[in-house]
Design a protein around this motif. Sequence first.
Motif, PDB file in Angstrom:
ATOM      1  N   GLY A  16       0.916  -1.119   0.126  1.00  0.00           N
ATOM      2  CA  GLY A  16       0.062   0.056  -0.076  1.00  0.00           C
ATOM      3  C   GLY A  16       1.025   1.386   0.005  1.00  0.00           C
ATOM      4  N   GLU A  17       0.438   2.216  -0.737  1.00  0.00           N
ATOM      5  CA  GLU A  17       1.074   3.745  -0.434  1.00  0.00           C
ATOM      6  C   GLU A  17       1.456   4.170   0.654  1.00  0.00           C
ATOM      7  OE1 GLU A  17       0.541   7.587  -3.184  1.00  0.00           O
ATOM      8  OE2 GLU A  17      -1.190   6.839  -2.463  1.00  0.00           O
ATOM      9  N   ASN A  18       0.653   3.896   1.778  1.00  0.00           N
ATOM     10  CA  ASN A  18       0.724   4.399   3.042  1.00  0.00           C
ATOM     11  C   ASN A  18       1.672   3.420   3.832  1.00  0.00           C
ATOM     12  OD1 ASN A  18      -0.697   6.562   2.257  1.00  0.00           O
ATOM     13  ND2 ASN A  18      -2.615   5.889   3.243  1.00  0.00           N
ATOM     14  N   ASP A  19       2.051   2.533   3.221  1.00  0.00           N
ATOM     15  CA  ASP A  19       3.027   1.500   4.068  1.00  0.00           C
ATOM     16  C   ASP A  19       4.206   2.213   4.360  1.00  0.00           C
ATOM     17  OD1 ASP A  19       1.050  -0.290   4.192  1.00  0.00           O
ATOM     18  OD2 ASP A  19       2.165  -1.751   2.718  1.00  0.00           O
ATOM     19  N   THR A  20       4.851   2.034   5.600  1.00  0.00           N
ATOM     20  CA  THR A  20       5.978   2.693   6.160  1.00  0.00           C
ATOM     21  C   THR A  20       7.038   1.742   6.694  1.00  0.00           C
ATOM     22  OG1 THR A  20       5.160   3.526   8.281  1.00  0.00           O
ATOM     23  CG2 THR A  20       4.860   5.002   6.581  1.00  0.00           C
ATOM     24  N   TRP A  21       8.248   2.191   6.860  1.00  0.00           N
ATOM     25  CA  TRP A  21       9.352   1.523   7.248  1.00  0.00           C
ATOM     26  C   TRP A  21      10.318   2.704   8.048  1.00  0.00           C
ATOM     27  CZ3 TRP A  21      10.837  -3.040   8.755  1.00  0.00           C
ATOM     28  CH2 TRP A  21      12.190  -3.504   9.106  1.00  0.00           C
ATOM     29  N   PRO A  25       8.312   6.089   3.526  1.00  0.00           N
ATOM     30  CA  PRO A  25       7.550   5.302   2.825  1.00  0.00           C
ATOM     31  C   PRO A  25       8.251   4.083   2.582  1.00  0.00           C
ATOM     32  CG  PRO A  25       7.653   7.394   1.722  1.00  0.00           C
ATOM     33  CD  PRO A  25       8.299   7.526   2.834  1.00  0.00           C
ATOM     34  N   LEU A  26       7.543   2.862   2.388  1.00  0.00           N
ATOM     35  CA  LEU A  26       8.205   1.486   2.371  1.00  0.00           C
ATOM     36  C   LEU A  26       8.656   1.094   1.185  1.00  0.00           C
ATOM     37  CD1 LEU A  26       8.791  -1.324   3.351  1.00  0.00           C
ATOM     38  CD2 LEU A  26       6.419  -1.943   2.950  1.00  0.00           C
ATOM     39  N   TYR A  27       7.918   1.714   0.061  1.00  0.00           N
ATOM     40  CA  TYR A  27       8.454   1.589  -1.230  1.00  0.00           C
ATOM     41  C   TYR A  27       9.775   2.278  -1.563  1.00  0.00           C
ATOM     42  CZ  TYR A  27       6.200   6.440  -2.228  1.00  0.00           C
ATOM     43  OH  TYR A  27       5.917   7.486  -1.927  1.00  0.00           O
ATOM     44  N   SER A  28      10.152   3.532  -1.013  1.00  0.00           N
ATOM     45  CA  SER A  28      11.266   4.077  -1.387  1.00  0.00           C
ATOM     46  C   SER A  28      12.311   3.387  -0.150  1.00  0.00           C
ATOM     47  CB  SER A  28      11.279   5.588  -0.297  1.00  0.00           C
ATOM     48  OG  SER A  28      12.367   6.330  -0.386  1.00  0.00           O
ATOM     49  N   LEU A  69      -3.675   4.062  -2.081  1.00  0.00           N
ATOM     50  CA  LEU A  69      -3.696   3.252  -3.190  1.00  0.00           C
ATOM     51  C   LEU A  69      -2.600   2.023  -3.397  1.00  0.00           C
ATOM     52  CD1 LEU A  69      -4.006   6.293  -5.341  1.00  0.00           C
ATOM     53  CD2 LEU A  69      -5.805   4.607  -4.866  1.00  0.00           C
ATOM     54  N   PRO A  70      -2.730   1.169  -4.188  1.00  0.00           N
ATOM     55  CA  PRO A  70      -1.697  -0.030  -4.360  1.00  0.00           C
ATOM     56  C   PRO A  70      -0.430   0.528  -5.076  1.00  0.00           C
ATOM     57  CG  PRO A  70      -3.580  -0.187  -5.990  1.00  0.00           C
ATOM     58  CD  PRO A  70      -4.039   0.884  -5.035  1.00  0.00           C
ATOM     59  N   VAL A  71       0.513   0.131  -4.552  1.00  0.00           N
ATOM     60  CA  VAL A  71       1.902   0.307  -5.252  1.00  0.00           C
ATOM     61  C   VAL A  71       2.628  -1.040  -5.770  1.00  0.00           C
ATOM     62  CG1 VAL A  71       4.172   1.209  -4.756  1.00  0.00           C
ATOM     63  CG2 VAL A  71       2.173   2.570  -3.887  1.00  0.00           C
ATOM     64  N   ALA A  72       3.287  -1.042  -6.525  1.00  0.00           N
ATOM     65  CA  ALA A  72       3.863  -2.289  -7.264  1.00  0.00           C
ATOM     66  C   ALA A  72       5.423  -1.727  -7.333  1.00  0.00           C
ATOM     67  CB  ALA A  72       3.553  -2.784  -8.523  1.00  0.00           C
ATOM     68  N   GLN A  88      15.904  -9.551   2.552  1.00  0.00           N
ATOM     69  CA  GLN A  88      15.621  -8.022   3.004  1.00  0.00           C
ATOM     70  C   GLN A  88      13.949  -7.883   2.642  1.00  0.00           C
ATOM     71  OE1 GLN A  88      18.349  -4.658   2.359  1.00  0.00           O
ATOM     72  NE2 GLN A  88      19.888  -6.113   1.398  1.00  0.00           N
ATOM     73  N   LEU A  89      13.616  -8.188   1.746  1.00  0.00           N
ATOM     74  CA  LEU A  89      12.175  -8.045   1.579  1.00  0.00           C
ATOM     75  C   LEU A  89      11.312  -8.756   2.586  1.00  0.00           C
ATOM     76  CD1 LEU A  89      11.748  -8.483  -2.532  1.00  0.00           C
ATOM     77  CD2 LEU A  89      11.720  -6.312  -0.966  1.00  0.00           C
ATOM     78  N   ASP A  90      11.926 -10.050   2.965  1.00  0.00           N
ATOM     79  CA  ASP A  90      11.085 -10.714   4.015  1.00  0.00           C
ATOM     80  C   ASP A  90      11.165  -9.807   5.380  1.00  0.00           C
ATOM     81  OD1 ASP A  90       9.920 -12.963   5.105  1.00  0.00           O
ATOM     82  OD2 ASP A  90      11.630 -13.451   6.068  1.00  0.00           O
ATOM     83  N   GLU A  91      12.323  -8.932   5.444  1.00  0.00           N
ATOM     84  CA  GLU A  91      12.203  -8.182   6.594  1.00  0.00           C
ATOM     85  C   GLU A  91      11.437  -7.021   6.570  1.00  0.00           C
ATOM     86  OE1 GLU A  91      15.507  -5.268   8.727  1.00  0.00           O
ATOM     87  OE2 GLU A  91      16.185  -6.352   7.058  1.00  0.00           O
ATOM     88  N   LEU A  92      11.212  -6.475   5.342  1.00  0.00           N
ATOM     89  CA  LEU A  92      10.574  -5.181   5.148  1.00  0.00           C
ATOM     90  C   LEU A  92       9.058  -5.315   5.119  1.00  0.00           C
ATOM     91  CD1 LEU A  92      13.133  -3.591   2.592  1.00  0.00           C
ATOM     92  CD2 LEU A  92      12.798  -2.711   5.103  1.00  0.00           C
ATOM     93  N   VAL A  93       8.525  -6.368   4.125  1.00  0.00           N
ATOM     94  CA  VAL A  93       7.405  -6.432   3.809  1.00  0.00           C
ATOM     95  C   VAL A  93       6.402  -7.365   4.894  1.00  0.00           C
ATOM     96  CG1 VAL A  93       5.498  -6.978   2.067  1.00  0.00           C
ATOM     97  CG2 VAL A  93       7.931  -6.153   1.551  1.00  0.00           C
ATOM     98  N   GLY A  94       5.720  -6.540   5.793  1.00  0.00           N
ATOM     99  CA  GLY A  94       4.739  -7.246   6.922  1.00  0.00           C
ATOM    100  C   GLY A  94       3.436  -7.733   6.256  1.00  0.00           C
ATOM    101  N   GLU A  95       2.999  -6.971   5.539  1.00  0.00           N
ATOM    102  CA  GLU A  95       1.643  -7.041   4.636  1.00  0.00           C
ATOM    103  C   GLU A  95       1.883  -6.633   3.056  1.00  0.00           C
ATOM    104  OE1 GLU A  95      -1.243  -4.526   6.210  1.00  0.00           O
ATOM    105  OE2 GLU A  95      -1.251  -5.598   8.388  1.00  0.00           O
TER     106      GLU A  95
END
Length: 126
Positions: A16-21, A25-28, A69-72, A88-95
């Motif tokens: 999701g666009e609002n997902d954070t780390w 922003p998680l995507y960043s 919004l969805p982000v890919a 690293q993705l396993d660590e970052l992506v919770g949902e």
Amino acid sequence: MTRLTGSALRVTVFIGENDTWHHKPLYSEIVHRAHAAGLAGASVFRGIEGFGASSLIHTSRLLSLSEDLPVAIVIVDSQERVRAFLPQLDELVGEGLVILDDCEVIRYVGREDSSGETHPKGKKSL
């Protein structure tokens, strides 16, 4: 400069666009970690509508209450480099959703300046 041709692996991360780390922003964070890992490239695409495991529809339509919004995030590199990045993705992506696809790279070329070197920002030097 990274060279990539032939067989490769594409990882696509749907979040999701609002997902954070850590308040970013998680995507960043994913893109910056992919860059630090020396992967060939990463791109972020913002969706206009979608739903995931929660079955909640997220849309950019004006009257919608949802703004998440969805982000890919799409990353392509050799199978070895992508698989080495997966922890690293396993660590970052919770949902979200992380998928892998085999692909074939036909052309991967950066922009070059007059000396034949790729500009760090991907743009030609003047």
